[in-house]
Design an enzyme around this catalytic site. Sequence first.
Site, PDB file in Angstrom:
ATOM      1  N   ARG A  23       0.831  -1.201   0.000  1.00 22.14           N
ATOM      2  CA  ARG A  23       0.000   0.000   0.000  1.00 22.14           C
ATOM      3  C   ARG A  23       0.865   1.250   0.000  1.00 22.14           C
ATOM      4  NH1 ARG A  23      -1.350   3.912   3.226  1.00 22.14           N
ATOM      5  NH2 ARG A  23      -0.180   3.037   4.955  1.00 22.14           N
ATOM      6  N   THR A  24       0.410   2.248  -0.736  1.00 26.22           N
ATOM      7  CA  THR A  24       0.928   3.603  -0.604  1.00 26.22           C
ATOM      8  C   THR A  24      -0.283   4.499  -0.404  1.00 26.22           C
ATOM      9  OG1 THR A  24       0.898   3.977  -2.993  1.00 26.22           O
ATOM     10  CG2 THR A  24       2.998   3.290  -2.007  1.00 26.22           C
ATOM     11  N   SER A  25      -0.049   5.677   0.160  1.00 23.65           N
ATOM     12  CA  SER A  25      -1.146   6.585   0.472  1.00 23.65           C
ATOM     13  C   SER A  25      -1.692   7.309  -0.739  1.00 23.65           C
ATOM     14  CB  SER A  25      -0.690   7.619   1.502  1.00 23.65           C
ATOM     15  OG  SER A  25      -0.303   6.971   2.684  1.00 23.65           O
ATOM     16  N   THR A  26      -0.832   7.584  -1.717  1.00 25.26           N
ATOM     17  CA  THR A  26      -1.276   8.357  -2.874  1.00 25.26           C
ATOM     18  C   THR A  26      -0.850   7.692  -4.169  1.00 25.26           C
ATOM     19  OG1 THR A  26       0.729   9.701  -2.912  1.00 25.26           O
ATOM     20  CG2 THR A  26      -1.107  10.536  -1.589  1.00 25.26           C
ATOM     21  N   GLN A  46       2.918   7.943  -5.566  1.00 24.35           N
ATOM     22  CA  GLN A  46       4.023   7.223  -4.929  1.00 24.35           C
ATOM     23  C   GLN A  46       4.302   5.928  -5.687  1.00 24.35           C
ATOM     24  OE1 GLN A  46       2.087   7.154  -1.023  1.00 24.35           O
ATOM     25  NE2 GLN A  46       3.787   8.332  -0.210  1.00 24.35           N
TER      26      GLN A  46
END
Length: 186
Positions: A7-10, A13
Amino acid sequence: MLVGYARTSTLDQVAGFEDQIEHLNRLGVEKVFSEQVSAVGHRPQLDACLDFVRDGDTLIVTRLDRLCRSTAHFCEVFDRLERKGAAIRVIDLGIDTSSPTGRMVAEIVVAVAAFERRLLLERQRVGIAVAKAEGRYKGRAPTARRRFAEVIELRQAGVLPGEIAARLGISRSSVFRALREAKVAA
């Protein structure tokens, strides 16, 4: 079965996101669940991943912060996996709950984090008590209450309560409370 979660937040990324997936693939992960969403929002792929794992599986993440947003969340995920008979491996911390030592390390991390949280809350309570005794603590001003004059003004201009709530970003119950306190017809 080895199951991975990345997972990345945005969405921007990309490098970090691709790096996580490549790392999981190098570790021999057979199924990767991945998403690019904030840790505090709804994470459908994490839910799907936790539903997917079963007895004997190992969930692998490259870093703990990719999986959990807080210690409490780690405890929840750890407990859920444990009830299913699945293990968790966190690469950057060297935690692997498939071994007795790894399980102990995970439990220690959870216990230390819970202890830190209790200490923080106690310090916060002490600080609030001191501030109250010195007359400096007033608490958070209710957001909706600051907008009561605008509520009254809009209602007197003929705007309906639901529209007032939407325009001001407050709840309908706050609108009705303001109108009631000001004795203005809803």
